[in-house]
Write an enzyme that holds these catalytic residues in place. Structure first.
Site, mmCIF file in Angstrom:
data_model
loop_
_atom_site.group_PDB
_atom_site.id
_atom_site.type_symbol
_atom_site.label_atom_id
_atom_site.label_comp_id
_atom_site.label_asym_id
_atom_site.label_seq_id
_atom_site.Cartn_x
_atom_site.Cartn_y
_atom_site.Cartn_z
ATOM 1 C CD GLU A 2 44.465 8.510 33.051
ATOM 2 O OE1 GLU A 2 43.271 8.629 32.676
ATOM 3 O OE2 GLU A 2 44.997 9.245 33.891
ATOM 4 C CD GLU A 37 43.479 13.040 31.386
ATOM 5 O OE1 GLU A 37 42.607 13.694 31.984
ATOM 6 O OE2 GLU A 37 43.265 11.897 30.939
#
Length: 345
Positions: free
Chosen positions: A271, A159
């Site tokens: 995720e 991320e």
């Protein structure tokens, strides 16, 4: 291609180790599993066994017994390499080797996830403090250490969020070049910026457009996929147990699927999480079904998150022995042994 990439690739090209085919090197036809959290926990540097810990063999075996084929293993760059561009920490590397071996013995692929948000300590990749060459260096060292480990895939970075897409692309390509220069041909998972959100993958954002910029990924081994993340709550952050954006999250995955198809690329849902609320489990199941349907363009998924250190009331807890029975039961249904082989032992 930058001067750094050219230098890293020179030896690889001479050695003739490049391949033109997409392959998973070794391991399952599809990756279906969970994030196995814990090694990324705690303040830095942290005390092993107190502030952070790797998953236990018991957890690994319990996940394998469900029929899962992969774990995504979040780790911290600063613990693996306390000083930039210097040797990897022997103790931390030994812990990493132990969990990889346990996963391999259980038939699981380990996705090594550098869980740093494009930062080292508090300095961002591409800054004077953390030059792109340092990011390429850590991946070169890790790949060199793991190049014969056929049950490992490399997740470049968890991320990145505030790095411009163009700057992140340069860093990602440098890391890929570093990995391939180590003669490691395993699968590489490449996130985008803006938290790599599926819901915004093709959007024009202040940091750029992942769907346009990340088409510039360059892998001489042609063995990579884009890693997407997607949560179902109101702001897609995964910070609350609600799933009011379940339909919008499903639409986002469908848009990414169309993008992957149009550009003949591969994706991986690294995720995604849901609480044990029935409507949230149902929303998650629809998304996993969508990913499972297109095996050409999706390598699979890892749900957030297992790990012994989650409190029992953590809404996304999928640790086998702790309460999220509806989610766990649903995950077990999503693995088809006929199409998801176990990793080579």
């Amino acid at each position: 291609m930058t001067k750094l990439q050219t230098t890293l690739l020179a030896g690889l090209l001479i050695a003739g180790t490049l391949t033109s085919s997409f392959c998973l090197a070794a391991g399952p036809m599809c990756l279906r599993g969970v994030n196995a959290a814990g090694a990324e926990f705690g303040d830095l540097p942290g005390r092993y066994g107190f502030d952070y810990a790797y998953p236990t063999e018991q957890t690994i075996n319990s996940l394998a017994a469900m029929g899962l084929t992969a774990i995504r293993l979040p780790v911290r760059w600063e613990r693996l390499q306390p000083r930039l561009s210097k040797p990897l920490d022997r103790d931390e590397l030994a812990r990493l080797d132990t969990i990889i071996a346990a996963a391999r013995a259980a038939g699981l692929v380990t996705i090594l996830d550098l869980h740093n948000y494009a930062y080292f300590n508090k300095a961002r990749i591409g800054s004077d403090t953390v030059p792109i060459s340092a990011f390429a260096d850590v991946w070169h060292r890790l790949a060199n250490h793991l190049r014969r480990e056929r049950s490992v895939a490399f997740g470049l970075m968890n991320e990145p969020y505030d790095l411009p897409a163009s700057a992140w692309l340069e860093a990602a390509n440098a890391a890929i070049a570093g990995i391939r220069a180590a003669r490691a041909d395993q699968l590489i998972l490449v996130s985008g910026t803006a938290y790599s959100g599926a819901h915004s993958w093709t959007s024009d954002l202040p940091v750029g457009n992942n769907g346009t910029t990340m088409l510039g990924v360059s892998d001489p081994a042609n063995n990579y996929a884009f890693e997407l993340h997607q949560y179902l709550d109101g702001d897609y952050s995964g910070r609350s147990p609600g799933c009011e954006n379940g339909p919008a999250a499903l639409a986002a995955i469908e848009r990414v699927n169309a993008w992957l198809t149009a550009h003949d690329r591969r994706g991986f849902l690294g995720e995604i999480g849901a609480s044990n609320r029935p409507e949230c489990v149902a929303a998650l199941e629809k998304i996993l079904d969508t990913v499972n349907t297109d095996r050409r363009h999706w390598l699979g998924w890892t749900v957030w998150a297992a790990g012994e250190r989650w409190p029992s009331n953590y809404p996304f807890n999928v640790q086998p022995a702790q309460p999220t029975p509806s989610v766990l039961a649903m995950l077990a249904r999503k693995v088809d042994p006929g199409t998801c082989r176990k990793a080579t032992r």
